[in-house]
Scaffold this active site. Structure first.
Site, PDB file in Angstrom:
ATOM      1  N   SER A  41      10.850   0.395  -4.323  1.00  0.00           N
ATOM      2  CA  SER A  41       9.549   0.043  -4.896  1.00  0.00           C
ATOM      3  C   SER A  41       8.479  -0.125  -3.823  1.00  0.00           C
ATOM      4  O   SER A  41       8.779  -0.435  -2.667  1.00  0.00           O
ATOM      5  CB  SER A  41       9.657  -1.260  -5.689  1.00  0.00           C
ATOM      6  OG  SER A  41      10.667  -1.163  -6.673  1.00  0.00           O
TER       7      SER A  41
HETATM    8  N1  SAH Z   1      15.222  -2.875  -5.782  1.00  0.00           N
HETATM    9  C1  SAH Z   1      15.370  -1.523  -5.286  1.00  0.00           C
HETATM   10  C2  SAH Z   1      14.624  -0.521  -6.112  1.00  0.00           C
HETATM   11  C3  SAH Z   1      15.541   0.027  -7.092  1.00  0.00           C
HETATM   12  S1  SAH Z   1      15.084   1.347  -8.163  1.00  0.00           S
HETATM   13  C4  SAH Z   1      14.970  -1.413  -3.831  1.00  0.00           C
HETATM   14  O1  SAH Z   1      14.401  -2.367  -3.288  1.00  0.00           O
HETATM   15  O2  SAH Z   1      15.268  -0.383  -3.213  1.00  0.00           O
HETATM   16  C5  SAH Z   1      16.055   0.821  -9.558  1.00  0.00           C
HETATM   17  C6  SAH Z   1      17.546   0.849  -9.388  1.00  0.00           C
HETATM   18  O3  SAH Z   1      18.107   0.373 -10.607  1.00  0.00           O
HETATM   19  C7  SAH Z   1      18.128   2.233  -9.170  1.00  0.00           C
HETATM   20  O4  SAH Z   1      18.850   2.247  -7.969  1.00  0.00           O
HETATM   21  C8  SAH Z   1      19.035   2.444 -10.378  1.00  0.00           C
HETATM   22  O5  SAH Z   1      20.227   3.152 -10.076  1.00  0.00           O
HETATM   23  C9  SAH Z   1      19.337   1.001 -10.780  1.00  0.00           C
HETATM   24  N2  SAH Z   1      19.792   0.805 -12.159  1.00  0.00           N
HETATM   25  C10 SAH Z   1      19.369   1.404 -13.298  1.00  0.00           C
HETATM   26  N3  SAH Z   1      20.057   0.928 -14.355  1.00  0.00           N
HETATM   27  C11 SAH Z   1      20.946   0.003 -13.867  1.00  0.00           C
HETATM   28  C12 SAH Z   1      21.944  -0.829 -14.451  1.00  0.00           C
HETATM   29  N4  SAH Z   1      22.201  -0.848 -15.759  1.00  0.00           N
HETATM   30  N5  SAH Z   1      22.646  -1.652 -13.643  1.00  0.00           N
HETATM   31  C13 SAH Z   1      22.432  -1.670 -12.312  1.00  0.00           C
HETATM   32  N6  SAH Z   1      21.505  -0.895 -11.692  1.00  0.00           N
HETATM   33  C14 SAH Z   1      20.768  -0.077 -12.459  1.00  0.00           C
END
Ligand code: SAH
Length: 230
Positions: A62
């Site tokens: 993000s």
């Molecule tokens: N916080 C992260 C940004 C993540 S983007 C950072 O700082 O880099 C959102 C993430 O949520 C992705 O990696 C995606 O794979 C994950 N995601 C989506 N659905 C999910 C679920 N049900 N459980 C766990 N992770 C999930």
């Protein structure tokens, strides 16, 4: 001062402080965590740019402002236990780890979870624990949590997350409304267990996929098959 150090100063002053991030603990955490360690090698030079960056598996890390805004909105305190859903690169969890006593972060892509866990141990963020699972179930064995931060957008707040929020707890999550618009919501549970929702900001996140999120996407692990990585 090298390029990245200068970019970090710009991030802190222009992208965070000037836009209303005024919690000094959040600003200190954003200053402390080396974002360049969480992006792909070829994107290092853009590590402090005011935008999300691609990571593996078609996901994104993000925008710094959003990471700081979510951390500030969740009002994380030093003794708090925090749950993050969507570890991605691990950057957001590392920032939360500077603010809280302990962070558990759940990622559905096991490869991302492994890489995030490896970064935490390499950088010495020993209070951040990465799990590979469908995070829409929360993390029952770690509950209750003082703060829950969800970094992927779902149709509604997954009921297990609300259940696992402590009385007095705060949950921050992007939820989809009509026409594909997403709102970042602040959900508070008061000491009597009553829940209130406040919309904070229009946002754009990748989808939350899973049992209590969007269907499909091939969840790699389920609640029964939970894997503790770090
Ligand atoms: N916080 C992260 C940004 C993540 S983007 C950072 O700082 O880099 C959102 C993430 O949520 C992705 O990696 C995606 O794979 C994950 N995601 C989506 N659905 C999910 C679920 N049900 N459980 C766990 N992770 C999930």
């Amino acid at each position: 001062m090298d390029g990245l150090a200068r970019d970090k100063e710009v991030m802190l002053a222009r992208h965070l402080r000037a836009r209303g991030i005024d919690d000094e603990r959040v600003l200190a955490a954003m200053a402390a965590v080396p974002r360049e360690e969480f992006v792909a090698e070829h994107a290092r030079q853009y590590a402090y740019a005011d935008r999300p960056l691609p990571i593996e598996e078609g996901q994104t890390i993000s925008q710094p402002y959003i990471v700081a805004f979510m951390a500030q909105s969740a009002q994380v305190e030093q003794g708090d236990r925090v749950l993050e859903i969507g570890a991605g690169s691990g950057y957001g969890a590392a920032v939360l780890g500077r603010l809280a006593a302990r962070v558990d972060t759940v990622e559905r892509h096991s490869r991302l979870a492994e890489q995030a866990a490896e970064r935490m141990s390499r950088l010495g963020y020993n209070n951040v624990h990465v799990h590979s699972a469908d995070g829409t179930w929360g993390l029952p064995e770690g509950a209750p949590f003082d703060a829950i931060v969800v970094t992927a957008a779902g149709p509604s707040v997954p009921p297990p997350l609300l259940e696992q929020l402590a009385p007095g707890g705060r949950l921050v999550m992007p939820v989809e409304g009509s026409y594909g618009h997403q709102q970042l919501l602040l959900v508070r549970k008061d000491v009597d267990g009553r829940v209130t929702e406040t919309p904070l900001l229009g946002v754009a996140f990748v989808p939350l996929v899973g049992e209590h999120g969007h269907p499909g996407g091939g969840i790699e692990t389920d609640q029964q098959n939970r894997q503790h990585i770090y």
